[in-house]
Design a protein around this motif. Sequence first.
Motif, PDB file in Angstrom:
ATOM      1  N   LYS A  39      12.502 -14.104 -12.912  1.00 38.80           N
ATOM      2  CA  LYS A  39      11.105 -14.173 -13.389  1.00 38.80           C
ATOM      3  C   LYS A  39      10.827 -15.624 -13.793  1.00 38.80           C
ATOM      4  O   LYS A  39       9.689 -16.252 -13.680  1.00 38.80           O
ATOM      5  N   GLN A  60       6.320  -5.088 -12.632  1.00 37.97           N
ATOM      6  CA  GLN A  60       7.833  -5.450 -12.700  1.00 37.97           C
ATOM      7  C   GLN A  60       8.490  -5.187 -14.086  1.00 37.97           C
ATOM      8  O   GLN A  60       7.848  -5.421 -14.910  1.00 37.97           O
ATOM      9  N   SER A  80       7.608 -20.434 -13.683  1.00 34.01           N
ATOM     10  CA  SER A  80       7.768 -18.770 -13.786  1.00 34.01           C
ATOM     11  C   SER A  80       6.834 -17.991 -12.756  1.00 34.01           C
ATOM     12  O   SER A  80       5.748 -18.537 -12.182  1.00 34.01           O
ATOM     13  N   LEU A  92       4.242 -10.546 -12.095  1.00 35.18           N
ATOM     14  CA  LEU A  92       4.744  -9.878 -12.786  1.00 35.18           C
ATOM     15  C   LEU A  92       4.423  -8.614 -13.146  1.00 35.18           C
ATOM     16  O   LEU A  92       4.844  -7.793 -13.701  1.00 35.18           O
TER      17      LEU A  92
END
Length: 665
Positions: A528, A588, A579, A585
């Motif tokens: 990540k 996830q 990131s 994201l």
Amino acid sequence: MNPEEKINALRKELHEHNYRYYVLDSPVISDYEFDMKLKELQALEEANPQFRDSSSPTMRVGGEVTKNFNTVAHEHRMYSLDNSYSREELADWVQRIHRILGETRVEYTCELKYDGASISLTYENGHLLQALTRGDGFQGDDVTTNVKTIRSVPLQLRGDFPPKFEIRGEIILPLAGFEKMNELRVKEGEDPYMNPRNTASGSLKLQDSALVAERPLDCLLYALVGRDLGASTHFELLNKAREWGFKIPQEAELCKSLDEVFAFLDHWDIHRHELPYETDGVVIKVNQLQQQEELGYTAKSPRWAIAYKFKTEQAITTLEKITYQVGRTGAITPVANLKPVLLAGTTVKRASLHNADQIAKLDIREGDTVMVEKGGEIIPKIVGVDLSKRPQDSEPTTYIDTCPECHTPLERKEGEAQHFCPNSTGCPPQITGRIHHFISRKAMDIEGLGAETVELLFKEGLIRNYADLYTLTKEQVVPLERMADKSAENLIHGIAESVKIPFERVLFALGIRYVGETVAKVLARAYKNIDALMEASEESLTQVNEIGGRIAESVVSFFKEEKNREIIERLRNYGLKFSLSEEQLQNQTDRLKGKTLVVSGVFENLERTELKKLIEDNGGKVSSSISSKTSYLVAGNNMGPSKRTKAESLGVPIISEGEFMDLIK
């Protein structure tokens, strides 16, 4: 008949004649009659512009000018193929297929491997929507205008076709057409083109489509991609595509055993020279589409297909000098500088000697008469030495022991084939090589900055690493050789814009050894952000899908270096993304962290690729084969019985698609 009806009738008739002439090779009218009808249609369309249609046969004449070819992402990635050069390698591949599938009955489709420029055509509601070059496999250039001029590419499909799909193939230049083009060039006092493949590829990037229309290009197609294509096998899809109007080569054959595959190879190794176009091998594909899905992909290639290359053409020439190159990782590559020789349509002046072991194995020396061939038809390599022609004063080659650029003593680690220069921060080609990699198209893709400019900036002392790029000003750059005011402005703007590049490409750009594009994506998704990755241990890294010990060791080693950490901190301060974005994201989790899942069969609600992505998005690892380390077997319909048997014998839980979805809720 009113103008609209007349236009539609003529279009339909010309599409049919075009198909008969260029695809079936059985015309029913003369070229003159075809041209007269086309001119009639052009006149009607010009007089009635309200009936304009991008799929009209008049679009093939060309005339549109494309100054810049837009880069477009492929909806479905275009993978490259693994190559094999012997029957033993092919037999090993077949054994692997049987082992992964756990089945003894596998059929194969054999097709000739065409030597051209890869293309992906997208059709929607039967009309050609877009044509993209292969590019880097993830994105390609939009060459639709030029491809529309190729007569064997249907602008409008026939029969019962899916609403939307992609079809892949090669744009080729048949040998007869290539020879005619060269005859004309020689007559006009120009140099002839070197080979059909490069000429076909170059034609796709001509800015004037009218010039493309004049070239006798052809399009041979061999693979369909999409959902609900209405077939269960690859061979069946080829036949369907042929019915829809595509030029699918008739040489494709269904083989039910490895012996039948070998018979296909034997036949075409001899008869390929009778074909009207160049071919350099055979592509063997698992025929059942469900088995293809089951086998899946490696980071670069489908597991269900392989290319068998015919024995390559060789040439004999003289090795004049051995020199040494330093790569961005410090790896030393010895290079044979040859007396120029024509080989497979191109002039070869240099060939890789790979490493010290290869030189010793062949006892290669300066002044030798050597046999050169193209490895995989692309990279020249030396495969033998004619010792009978060796000069009497010949001396064995002594491999260098210091770097040819910075004179640092070379190192060779145990188990490594190559020598390395350890002076990573002071060796000029390593420094500039890392910067070249950083700015490359697949990495930071910095517009206005090329290899020559990097060399110049380094030479002038303006940059010593890639972080220094972000401190450059227009005033520093303008005085440089061949750097006008506008060029300097574009360069600074290109550097500023690059801070928008997503994390996975920034990670690839750092140039960590063994971390290519695909591995960078895997690591970005698994960790990540850069901080979590910098603190990862080798053990933690090897738990990530597709990450082996060699990659893990390299990643840990890179982040241990204080200089690398300093550069990353500088890049972070300059605004680079370290990131995943909020969008990436989303959805996830770590729910499947530490778990390995095998996916098998056909599923009701999800494509297999979507299911695998869900596993990875939730921290799990996808494996192609069942072992005692498998956490779950996600079973769909028509799953191979051997997988179920193995899972049951090892006590691996077998779950349905619904039970899997419950796991990640």
